[in-house]
Design a protein around this motif. Structure first.
Motif, short mmCIF file in Angstrom:
data_model
loop_
_atom_site.label_atom_id
_atom_site.label_comp_id
_atom_site.label_asym_id
_atom_site.label_seq_id
_atom_site.Cartn_x
_atom_site.Cartn_y
_atom_site.Cartn_z
N PHE A 623 12.37 -73.16 -89.73
CA PHE A 623 13.58 -72.49 -89.23
C PHE A 623 14.69 -72.52 -90.29
O PHE A 623 15.52 -71.61 -90.34
CB PHE A 623 14.06 -73.15 -87.94
CG PHE A 623 13.40 -72.62 -86.70
CD1 PHE A 623 13.84 -71.46 -86.11
CD2 PHE A 623 12.32 -73.28 -86.14
CE1 PHE A 623 13.22 -70.95 -84.97
CE2 PHE A 623 11.70 -72.79 -85.01
CZ PHE A 623 12.15 -71.62 -84.42
N LEU A 624 14.70 -73.58 -91.12
CA LEU A 624 15.68 -73.64 -92.20
C LEU A 624 15.47 -72.48 -93.16
O LEU A 624 16.42 -71.74 -93.49
CB LEU A 624 15.56 -74.97 -92.94
CG LEU A 624 16.31 -75.06 -94.28
CD1 LEU A 624 17.81 -75.00 -94.04
CD2 LEU A 624 15.93 -76.34 -95.02
N TYR A 626 13.83 -69.70 -92.64
CA TYR A 626 14.06 -68.45 -91.92
C TYR A 626 15.56 -68.17 -91.78
O TYR A 626 16.03 -67.05 -91.99
CB TYR A 626 13.40 -68.53 -90.55
CG TYR A 626 13.52 -67.27 -89.72
CD1 TYR A 626 12.70 -66.19 -89.95
CD2 TYR A 626 14.48 -67.17 -88.71
CE1 TYR A 626 12.81 -65.03 -89.20
CE2 TYR A 626 14.60 -66.02 -87.95
CZ TYR A 626 13.75 -64.95 -88.20
OH TYR A 626 13.87 -63.82 -87.46
N GLY A 627 16.30 -69.22 -91.42
CA GLY A 627 17.75 -69.05 -91.25
C GLY A 627 18.45 -68.73 -92.55
O GLY A 627 19.35 -67.88 -92.59
N LEU A 628 18.04 -69.39 -93.64
CA LEU A 628 18.66 -69.13 -94.94
C LEU A 628 18.40 -67.70 -95.40
O LEU A 628 19.28 -67.06 -95.97
CB LEU A 628 18.13 -70.12 -95.98
CG LEU A 628 18.57 -71.58 -95.83
CD1 LEU A 628 17.87 -72.44 -96.87
CD2 LEU A 628 20.08 -71.71 -95.99
N VAL A 631 19.06 -65.07 -91.31
CA VAL A 631 20.03 -65.18 -90.20
C VAL A 631 21.43 -65.41 -90.75
O VAL A 631 22.16 -64.48 -91.04
CB VAL A 631 19.60 -66.30 -89.22
CG1 VAL A 631 20.57 -66.34 -88.03
CG2 VAL A 631 18.18 -66.05 -88.71
N ASP A 632 21.82 -66.66 -90.90
CA ASP A 632 23.17 -67.00 -91.36
C ASP A 632 23.06 -68.13 -92.36
O ASP A 632 22.85 -69.28 -91.99
CB ASP A 632 24.05 -67.40 -90.17
CG ASP A 632 25.52 -67.53 -90.56
OD1 ASP A 632 25.81 -68.21 -91.55
OD2 ASP A 632 26.37 -66.96 -89.87
N LEU A 633 23.22 -67.82 -93.63
CA LEU A 633 23.04 -68.81 -94.68
C LEU A 633 24.00 -69.98 -94.51
O LEU A 633 23.61 -71.14 -94.61
CB LEU A 633 23.20 -68.15 -96.04
CG LEU A 633 22.87 -69.02 -97.26
CD1 LEU A 633 22.27 -68.16 -98.36
CD2 LEU A 633 24.12 -69.72 -97.80
N LYS A 635 25.81 -71.18 -91.83
CA LYS A 635 25.61 -72.04 -90.66
C LYS A 635 24.30 -72.81 -90.77
O LYS A 635 24.22 -73.99 -90.39
CB LYS A 635 25.62 -71.19 -89.39
CG LYS A 635 26.98 -70.61 -89.04
CD LYS A 635 26.92 -69.81 -87.75
CE LYS A 635 28.29 -69.23 -87.41
NZ LYS A 635 28.25 -68.42 -86.17
N THR A 636 23.27 -72.15 -91.29
CA THR A 636 21.97 -72.82 -91.42
C THR A 636 22.07 -73.98 -92.41
O THR A 636 21.56 -75.07 -92.15
CB THR A 636 20.90 -71.82 -91.89
OG1 THR A 636 20.82 -70.75 -90.96
CG2 THR A 636 19.54 -72.50 -91.99
N ALA A 639 23.92 -76.89 -90.86
CA ALA A 639 23.10 -77.66 -89.92
C ALA A 639 22.13 -78.57 -90.66
O ALA A 639 21.93 -79.74 -90.27
CB ALA A 639 22.33 -76.69 -89.02
N TRP A 640 21.53 -78.07 -91.74
CA TRP A 640 20.59 -78.89 -92.51
C TRP A 640 21.32 -80.06 -93.16
O TRP A 640 20.81 -81.19 -93.18
CB TRP A 640 19.91 -78.04 -93.57
CG TRP A 640 18.85 -78.80 -94.32
CD1 TRP A 640 17.59 -79.10 -93.92
CD2 TRP A 640 18.99 -79.38 -95.63
NE1 TRP A 640 16.93 -79.82 -94.88
CE2 TRP A 640 17.76 -80.00 -95.95
CE3 TRP A 640 20.03 -79.41 -96.56
CZ2 TRP A 640 17.55 -80.66 -97.15
CZ3 TRP A 640 19.81 -80.06 -97.77
CH2 TRP A 640 18.59 -80.67 -98.05
#
Length: 715
Positions: A623-624, A626-628, A631-633, A635-636, A639-640
């Protein structure tokens, strides 16, 4: 010949210890998971989404007759032509669908009036709702392409155009077994709006065999201006004039569109209008062609995987929440229970019982340890506790036994035996041991002078049957060594403090552990039923009613694997052996007393924290990525970093408890990116081996003898 003899004989015969394709199966699993996420992102318009719209430019390259002609443009075979619908013919067109809420309502109204229409669908929506495409075709409607992800093609390359067309045709083939030659560009309107950016797109579409459908009338229904305004906008400007009308059956709340359609159709039927598809309004053949053979089945497979990816996503999100909860729960338990362990064992006047001063037998099973066995025995010579040492040479093909005998130490005995495996070697040593307290260590490990004394002090409590020592990485100056050093201090030793407090220690490390000989006999001795004999015997001791505790001051310095290949071999054996041991002792779940406590607390914790959570943990990284990417670099990444901060806090606390210098924690972020992925793959392949009934060979690691003596550690 025993199982271990056969395995080691095979290893000596020249076969590699680790098959070269060891990464293949687990890597394919992770790649498939990432692929399913990307596929789901495609069909939900997350991946490759682009909402930019090109601004209008000059019209110098657009043929004049197209700007003043009809809404249908045909640039096939290099000739530019435009067409208008026949009089008293209205081609109702609906963009952006299909939608599960509004498209069925539109189809119901069309069926009520026995009318046909053209639906310009996006590939992403067609993939998610293929049953609606099938219904459109079955009820005689026409389906055209509206790209896959609804980008403005004027802003993209022909490569992106090719992809958008191919994926949408693939979706139509899988959904209804058709291809379509009718296309409408996103964000298009009337043919008169063609300019120097959009005209090259239309020409390229013509080269590929597509007819481009623009509009005569835009109802602006997407703005939700009211039912009356939509009906008024859809009416022909001149009585009897044919037209192509734009409406939408997706992209938002479309109740006004549905109501306006139901009101519009009776009005125009009264004026002798026919509602037809775009090609029917021109008197042309249908835009549909039937798909058969390989393209048909390719489309069906695509639809199936896309549907599965959409269904899979909520499951993966739920599993991600589970693994996140498990990781945080483990950190909280480790911090809390480690603090309790430290408070209990470091308080003034703490003791396990009367001081233990009786002599101890140290067993050193050795197989091809010529590089480091001398360092191991010499470290024992410095012991401040009375010991005898038995080195069991388990059929070594090198000079291991000769090196020990050449040291000529009177309190060291060497026993040679044919190769039978580590468990058999330890049982041989037990049979020759002179004392009731037995310490076991590996042939690549060195002890501090106080290690044996500290290790046996818990036997002052008559209920203690075994003691786990504090294993340290001696060769920590390399990057791989530093990563393992962090893992030993943070993962293994914090875990052992936690399990000690809970009374369910799952493993006495082979590098540094002590046992009552009587407890071992009662537990059945060392077994070769699993590849993790240390975990196996520890669980057996719990089931026999003995306590197993942790002695943090009993430090042993071991040589950790120095390459990824060796590390893989070691951890693969550990994880697979742990699974074997858990399965072997599964009946502890139903037993009583200390055995039941271990079965109902220890086994579930081991299963959850050492098997299930690590197995699901790759979801965090999948998901990291995928998010990077999609989605939203920002916010992702935030979170990491938050998760990394929690891990850094735990690691810092663990280093403080073990009085380790924290500078090795500089490599913690890299450990999470690289090293942790390797551990995932190891565990995943262990699962695959277990589920497929595969057998794993014993993996002998190459040693260098780099750990010569125990470092000086502050008291």
């Amino acid at each position: 010949m025993s199982r271990h003899q056969r395995l080691r004989s095979a290893a000596r015969s020249g076969r590699k210890a680790v098959p070269p394709l060891r990464f293949l199966l687990p890597s394919l699993v992770l790649a498939a998971l990432m692929g399913m996420l990307m596929l789901r992102g495609l069909v939900t318009n997350e991946v490759f989404h682009d909402s930019r719209v090109a601004e209008s430019v000059d019209k110098t390259t657009v043929p004049r007759h197209l700007l003043t002609g009809g809404p249908i443009v045909d640039s096939r075979d290099g000739k530019e032509r435009s067409y208008r619908p026949a009089d008293h013919t209205m081609a109702l067109t609906f963009d952006d669908g299909p939608d599960p809420d509004w498209t069925p309502k539109v189809l119901d109204i069309l069926a009520k009036h026995d009318a046909h229409a053209t639906f310009f669908v996006t590939g992403s929506m067609a993939t998610r709702y293929p049953e609606l495409i099938r219904r459109m075709v079955a009820e005689g409607h026409e389906v055209g392409l509206h790209t896959f992800n609804h980008p403005d093609l004027a802003l993209h390359s022909t490569t992106r155009l090719s992809w958008e067309l191919a994926q949408t045709q693939l979706a139509l083939a899988g959904a209804a077994g058709i291809h379509s030659s009718l296309f409408r560009p996103p964000y298009s309107s009337k043919a008169s709006a063609l300019d120097d950016l959009t005209w090259p797109v239309v020409k390229e579409l013509g080269k590929r065999g597509y007819i481009t459908a623009f509009i005569d009338t835009d109802t602006d229904d997407w703005k939700r201006p009211g039912v009356d305004a939509i009906v008024k906008a859809a009416l022909p400007k001149h009585p009897g004039e044919g037209s192509v009308v734009l409406m939408h059956d997706s992209g938002g709340e479309r109740s006004q569109t549905v109501a306006a359609l139901d009101r519009l159709m009776p009005l125009l039927e009264a004026e002798k209008y026919r509602f037809t598809t775009v090609t029917e309004s021109l008197g042309a053949p249908s835009a549909h062609t039937q798909v058969t053979g390989f393209p048909l089945w390719t489309g069906k497979v695509f639809i199936w995987f896309a549907s599965a990816s959409v269904v899979l996503m909520p499951i993966l999100v739920a599993l991600l929440a589970v693994v996140g909860g498990l990781v945080l729960a483990r950190f909280a338990l480790m911090l809390l229970l480690s603090a309790l362990h430290v408070r209990r064992t470091r308080r003034a006047g703490f003791s396990w019982g009367p001081p233990v001063t009786e002599p101890v037998t140290v067993l050193v099973p050795a197989y091809n340890e010529q590089e480091c066995i001398a360092n191991t025995v010499r470290s024992l010579a410095e012991s401040d506790h009375p010991i005898e040492v038995i080195v069991i040479d388990d059929g070594s093909s090198d000079d291991t036994a000769d090196i020990v005998e050449a040291l000529a130490l009177p309190w060291v005995r060497v026993i040679r035996q044919a190769n039978a495996g580590k468990a058999a070697a330890l049982n041989t040593g037990l049979a020759h041991a002179s004392h009731d307290l037995v310490v076991m260590m590996d042939g690549d490990t060195v002890f501090e002078p106080s290690t044996v004394r500290e290790l046996v002090q818990p036997f002052g409590d008559p209920g203690v049957g075994a003691v786990a020592g504090n294993a340290k990485v001696g060769n920590r100056d390399t990057l791989i060594g530093a990563w393992q050093h962090i893992e030993y201090v943070m993962g293994f030793n914090l875990d052992r403090r936690m399990y000690d407090v809970l009374g369910c220690m799952p493993t006495i490390p082979g590098a540094v552990g002590a046992f009552r000989r009587s407890a071992l006999v009662e537990a059945g001795g060392m077994s070769d039923d699993t590849l993790a004999e240390d975990t196996d015997v520890t669980m057996a001791l719990h089931r026999a009613g003995w306590r197993v505790v942790y002695a943090e001051r009993a430090r042993a310095w071991t040589e950790a694997p120095q390459s990824m290949d060796q590390l893989w071999s070691q951890r693969y054996r550990w994880s697979y052996g742990t699974m074997q041991a858990m399965w072997k002792h599964r009946h502890a779940l139903l037993e009583r007393g200390r055995a039941g406590r271990f079965g109902r607390i220890g086994l579930p914790l081991v299963a959850v924290f050492m098997v299930v959570a690590p197995l699901l943990a790759p979801l965090i990284d999948v998901f990291l990525v995928y998010g990077l990417l999609f989605v939203d670099l920002g916010k992702t990444l935030l979170a990491w970093l938050a998760v990394l901060a929690v891990q850094a806090v735990c690691a810092g606390y663990a280093f403080r408890l073990d009085r380790e210098k924290p500078w090795h924690l500089i490599s913690l972020p890299m450990q999470q990116i690289v090293y942790r992925q390797l551990m995932y793959l190891v565990l995943l392949q262990s699962w695959i081996t277990a589920l497929t009934g595969g057998r794993l060979r014993w993996q002998k690691l190459r040693r260098t003898g780099e750990v010569e003596a125990a470092p000086v550690v502050a008291a």
